[in-house]
Design a protein around this motif. Structure first.
Motif, PDB file in Angstrom:
ATOM      1  N   MET A   1      -9.927  -8.416  -1.379  1.00 53.95           N
ATOM      2  CA  MET A   1     -10.332  -7.022  -1.227  1.00 53.95           C
ATOM      3  C   MET A   1      -9.945  -6.197  -2.455  1.00 53.95           C
ATOM      4  O   MET A   1     -10.089  -4.980  -2.454  1.00 53.95           O
ATOM      5  N   ASN A   2      -9.446  -6.864  -3.498  1.00 45.49           N
ATOM      6  CA  ASN A   2      -9.020  -6.210  -4.730  1.00 45.49           C
ATOM      7  C   ASN A   2      -7.875  -5.227  -4.509  1.00 45.49           C
ATOM      8  O   ASN A   2      -7.781  -4.212  -5.180  1.00 45.49           O
ATOM      9  N   LEU A   3      -7.026  -5.546  -3.550  1.00 47.34           N
ATOM     10  CA  LEU A   3      -5.807  -4.769  -3.343  1.00 47.34           C
ATOM     11  C   LEU A   3      -4.679  -5.503  -4.043  1.00 47.34           C
ATOM     12  O   LEU A   3      -4.487  -6.696  -3.801  1.00 47.34           O
ATOM     13  N   PRO A   4      -3.922  -4.845  -4.901  1.00 45.57           N
ATOM     14  CA  PRO A   4      -2.866  -5.546  -5.615  1.00 45.57           C
ATOM     15  C   PRO A   4      -1.770  -6.061  -4.670  1.00 45.57           C
ATOM     16  O   PRO A   4      -1.168  -7.084  -4.908  1.00 45.57           O
ATOM     17  N   TYR A   5      -1.537  -5.381  -3.591  1.00 45.32           N
ATOM     18  CA  TYR A   5      -0.545  -5.793  -2.609  1.00 45.32           C
ATOM     19  C   TYR A   5      -0.731  -4.935  -1.364  1.00 45.32           C
ATOM     20  O   TYR A   5      -1.364  -3.888  -1.410  1.00 45.32           O
ATOM     21  N   LEU A   6      -0.200  -5.388  -0.272  1.00 46.78           N
ATOM     22  CA  LEU A   6      -0.166  -4.595   0.947  1.00 46.78           C
ATOM     23  C   LEU A   6       1.278  -4.203   1.206  1.00 46.78           C
ATOM     24  O   LEU A   6       2.176  -5.036   1.088  1.00 46.78           O
ATOM     25  N   SER A   7       1.493  -2.950   1.558  1.00 44.67           N
ATOM     26  CA  SER A   7       2.841  -2.544   1.945  1.00 44.67           C
ATOM     27  C   SER A   7       3.166  -3.217   3.273  1.00 44.67           C
ATOM     28  O   SER A   7       2.289  -3.738   3.962  1.00 44.67           O
ATOM     29  N   SER A   8       4.426  -3.171   3.660  1.00 49.58           N
ATOM     30  CA  SER A   8       4.803  -3.783   4.940  1.00 49.58           C
ATOM     31  C   SER A   8       4.075  -3.097   6.093  1.00 49.58           C
ATOM     32  O   SER A   8       3.653  -3.755   7.049  1.00 49.58           O
ATOM     33  N   GLY A   9       3.898  -1.787   6.002  1.00 47.51           N
ATOM     34  CA  GLY A   9       3.173  -1.057   7.042  1.00 47.51           C
ATOM     35  C   GLY A   9       1.708  -1.451   7.108  1.00 47.51           C
ATOM     36  O   GLY A   9       1.146  -1.627   8.188  1.00 47.51           O
ATOM     37  N   GLN A  10       1.080  -1.613   5.942  1.00 46.01           N
ATOM     38  CA  GLN A  10      -0.327  -2.013   5.913  1.00 46.01           C
ATOM     39  C   GLN A  10      -0.504  -3.432   6.442  1.00 46.01           C
ATOM     40  O   GLN A  10      -1.441  -3.711   7.184  1.00 46.01           O
TER      41      GLN A  10
ATOM     42  N   GLU B   1      -3.576 -17.267  12.871  1.00 49.84           N
ATOM     43  CA  GLU B   1      -2.959 -18.589  12.793  1.00 49.84           C
ATOM     44  C   GLU B   1      -1.938 -18.672  11.667  1.00 49.84           C
ATOM     45  O   GLU B   1      -0.945 -19.376  11.773  1.00 49.84           O
ATOM     46  N   ASN B   2      -2.179 -17.975  10.572  1.00 53.37           N
ATOM     47  CA  ASN B   2      -1.291 -18.032   9.421  1.00 53.37           C
ATOM     48  C   ASN B   2      -1.192 -16.640   8.794  1.00 53.37           C
ATOM     49  O   ASN B   2      -2.042 -16.258   7.987  1.00 53.37           O
ATOM     50  N   PRO B   3      -0.158 -15.860   9.161  1.00 51.41           N
ATOM     51  CA  PRO B   3      -0.027 -14.493   8.649  1.00 51.41           C
ATOM     52  C   PRO B   3      -0.030 -14.382   7.122  1.00 51.41           C
ATOM     53  O   PRO B   3      -0.361 -13.347   6.568  1.00 51.41           O
ATOM     54  N   LYS B   4       0.301 -15.458   6.405  1.00 50.13           N
ATOM     55  CA  LYS B   4       0.289 -15.422   4.933  1.00 50.13           C
ATOM     56  C   LYS B   4      -1.134 -15.241   4.402  1.00 50.13           C
ATOM     57  O   LYS B   4      -1.328 -14.907   3.245  1.00 50.13           O
ATOM     58  N   GLU B   5      -2.126 -15.477   5.255  1.00 50.12           N
ATOM     59  CA  GLU B   5      -3.525 -15.271   4.871  1.00 50.12           C
ATOM     60  C   GLU B   5      -3.779 -13.818   4.475  1.00 50.12           C
ATOM     61  O   GLU B   5      -4.717 -13.524   3.742  1.00 50.12           O
ATOM     62  N   ILE B   6      -2.948 -12.910   4.972  1.00 50.85           N
ATOM     63  CA  ILE B   6      -3.124 -11.490   4.653  1.00 50.85           C
ATOM     64  C   ILE B   6      -3.056 -11.279   3.144  1.00 50.85           C
ATOM     65  O   ILE B   6      -3.828 -10.519   2.580  1.00 50.85           O
ATOM     66  N   ASP B   7      -2.129 -11.968   2.471  1.00 47.25           N
ATOM     67  CA  ASP B   7      -1.999 -11.821   1.023  1.00 47.25           C
ATOM     68  C   ASP B   7      -3.268 -12.298   0.310  1.00 47.25           C
ATOM     69  O   ASP B   7      -3.749 -11.661  -0.622  1.00 47.25           O
ATOM     70  N   ARG B   8      -3.817 -13.424   0.754  1.00 49.58           N
ATOM     71  CA  ARG B   8      -5.050 -13.945   0.144  1.00 49.58           C
ATOM     72  C   ARG B   8      -6.202 -12.967   0.363  1.00 49.58           C
ATOM     73  O   ARG B   8      -6.948 -12.648  -0.556  1.00 49.58           O
ATOM     74  N   ILE B   9      -6.305 -12.453   1.568  1.00 46.56           N
ATOM     75  CA  ILE B   9      -7.394 -11.528   1.889  1.00 46.56           C
ATOM     76  C   ILE B   9      -7.229 -10.229   1.110  1.00 46.56           C
ATOM     77  O   ILE B   9      -8.202  -9.655   0.625  1.00 46.56           O
ATOM     78  N   ALA B  10      -5.995  -9.767   0.955  1.00 45.72           N
ATOM     79  CA  ALA B  10      -5.758  -8.554   0.160  1.00 45.72           C
ATOM     80  C   ALA B  10      -6.263  -8.765  -1.262  1.00 45.72           C
ATOM     81  O   ALA B  10      -6.861  -7.861  -1.866  1.00 45.72           O
ATOM     82  N   GLY B  11      -6.056  -9.957  -1.818  1.00 48.89           N
ATOM     83  CA  GLY B  11      -6.574 -10.271  -3.144  1.00 48.89           C
ATOM     84  C   GLY B  11      -8.088 -10.220  -3.187  1.00 48.89           C
ATOM     85  O   GLY B  11      -8.687  -9.678  -4.125  1.00 48.89           O
TER      86      GLY B  11
END
Length: 121
Positions: A30-39, A18-28
């Motif tokens: 998961m203790n990932l500093p950022y996701l690459s565009s491919g990830q 529903e909201n692709p920006k959620e990926i950034d929140r979820i990456a946080g």
């Protein structure tokens, strides 16, 4: 198999779609500093596949390997094969990647355009 759904992703699949920006929140989370565009693309694609209706029998993927390291492309191929078998779905990929095409060589169909016409081989 190299790819599997992380529990945080499983809990948030619908929100991601529903909201692709959620990926950034979820990456946080998961203790990932950022996701690459491919990830990020991979996470979105796998989420959409997991949420596909049971009636969906064919999944079309356009260059799913973009911005991924060759090792991750291999893991993606393994995941797609397993997903296809477990869920009884046919997965069709278009790709320019010799790595991805090479992995699926025995299951590959090649399409070439003849000249400038609209005919295909």
């Amino acid at each position: 198999m190299g790819l599997s759904a992380h529990p945080i992703i499983e809990q948030n699949l619908e929100e991601i779609l529903e909201n692709p920006k959620e990926i950034d929140r979820i990456a946080g989370e998961m203790n990932l500093p950022y996701l690459s565009s491919g990830q990020a693309q991979l996470l979105t694609m796998l989420t959409q596949m997991e949420l596909a209706s049971p009636e969906t029998r064919i999944i079309l993927l356009d260059e799913p390997e973009l911005s991924l390291h060759d090792k991750l492309i291999g893991d993606l191929y393994d995941y797609l094969c397993e997903f296809s078998k477990v869920n009884n779905k046919q997965i069709i990929c278009s790709t320019h990647s010799t790595t991805l095409a090479g992995l699926g060589l025995r299951h590959t169909a090649f399409v070439d355009r003849i000249g400038d016409s609209s005919e295909w081989e």
